[in-house]
Design an enzyme around this catalytic site. Sequence first.
Site, PDB file in Angstrom:
ATOM      1  CD  GLU A   8      36.534  35.151  46.707  1.00  0.00           C
ATOM      2  OE1 GLU A   8      35.366  35.429  47.012  1.00  0.00           O
ATOM      3  OE2 GLU A   8      37.375  36.010  46.395  1.00  0.00           O
ATOM      4  CG  ASP A 110      36.120  36.974  43.411  1.00  0.00           C
ATOM      5  OD1 ASP A 110      36.647  36.324  42.483  1.00  0.00           O
ATOM      6  OD2 ASP A 110      35.015  36.701  43.896  1.00  0.00           O
ATOM      7  CE1 TYR A 319      34.085  39.048  41.675  1.00  0.00           C
ATOM      8  CE2 TYR A 319      34.079  41.416  42.027  1.00  0.00           C
ATOM      9  CZ  TYR A 319      34.064  40.129  42.533  1.00  0.00           C
ATOM     10  OH  TYR A 319      34.022  39.925  43.892  1.00  0.00           O
TER      11      TYR A 319
END
Length: 533
Positions: A8, A110, A319
């Site tokens: 990403e 992600d 994350y």
Amino acid sequence: MSILIIAEKPDAARRIAEALAEKGSLKSYTDENKVTYYEFERKGKKHIVACAVGHLFNLAPVEKGWRYPVFSYTWKPSYEVSKQSVFSKKYFDVISKLASKASDFIIATDYDTEGEVIGTNILKFLANRNDAKRMKFSTLTKDELIESYEKASPHIDFGQLESGLTRHELDWLWGINTTRALTLALKNSAEKGFTILSSGRVQSPTLAILLDRELEIRKFKPKPFWELELHVKIDGTEAVAAYEKGRIWKKEDADKILQACKGKDAKVKDIKKKKYKQAPPVPFNTTDLQAEAYQQFKFSPQQTMNIAESLYQQGFVSYPRTSSQKLPPSINYEKILKALASLPPYKKFAEELLKKEKLVPVEGKREDPAHPAVYATHEVPDLSKLNAQQRKIYDLIARRTLAVFADEALRETNTVSLDVNGYIFLLVGKRTLEPGWTKIYEPYLKREELILPELNIGQTVKVIKLEELAKETQPPARYSQGSIIKEMEARNLGTRATRAEILQTLYDRGYISGKSIQVTKLGEAVTQALKEY
């Protein structure tokens, strides 16, 4: 032919390539537009890792012209849809070239709805594929990236994809139609100028919540009341006791008590000591982290997410976009604590926790099927190389990670009832008996400590003075950037990934201002128009 792995962001692409490359096989290539991609060998197969920069495709109307309603739309390259996305073309071109030479694909964006849409659109429009393998990870640490590659799902997550596409399409339809309706109405009524008045499926209800609070404050009428404070001296220590009934709504009543107590000393009528436990805080989810960072550092929610994202991209934290308040054993508690013990600020806390027979984190109720709560990983940073803002957010996350494994704190309240000529005043002492988790999280706690001298029932206490304080009731507080994010979550407005961005949009559009958020005249007019029509 090669296997193309789609990441990403640039840092994620680099870390994936470094983690998966067999010794001596990693190569990097940078084209004339300074876009870098990576090549390596693994198990005899050639792999390429290339990155997007967020969404390379966005929704756009099929028909040209500024009219509404609009119901026909299509996905187009982001650089064709928005001038702000022109920079993405060079990444688009690199992936397009690499995709034409690839035989297999792995999506490594992600693992959330946005990441699924980003990866699948690249797959669909640049590789002419509808499915691919899917790497799923919550940290960019080497061991987790290797595991996510070895255990890659054979398919993309179609559930997340449909959820992401539906949200994009609904947001787009709502946003473009209400924005055009508002803007064209202004243009037609004013017959001059052209100012875009944006609206959105989440943006507009959020603005309405803020305006409701604004109107509540305007309508508020303060009501006078009085408080009595008794200043006493005990063994040379001055303390303040409050009248037991709190607010007094008539001045004559306050005056009466003041007069009756004038010149009188106090006697200890009762002493009540109560011990209570304070559990450690639960692990951070996105909203909790944003709210805490605002409270401690006055970082905006968007600023906090940008900083947390930079730490995630370096592998130092997990994350940061998650709803979860849970830390599963699979993250390896002991490994994380041993790593944190190598950093001087956390060494003694981590070593103490590692002596426990079993490590069990305190957890909250919220869950997220995609990711655990935000935590400090076993890949720890050189703290001296973090900038000041990164250091603050990392310290907040690291201390919370440690604190959730610590013991409860034991506190004690000591409530002394003082009798002054028949009127009771309460003197409240507070102290910590066993600090537990609070010694880890100390920099971010505001605790009142007032240790009272030992007193006996019937003992006379010297009164220094009795004060009558005139006060007024206060209107409800305006939302802060931290509290409105929590309110949005409570009302299920937006997602963990979009709330900060939506709030920033309200600022950018001139609909709200200030850290103690006020709705501007423009924001009020837009909201009233939407409510009326």
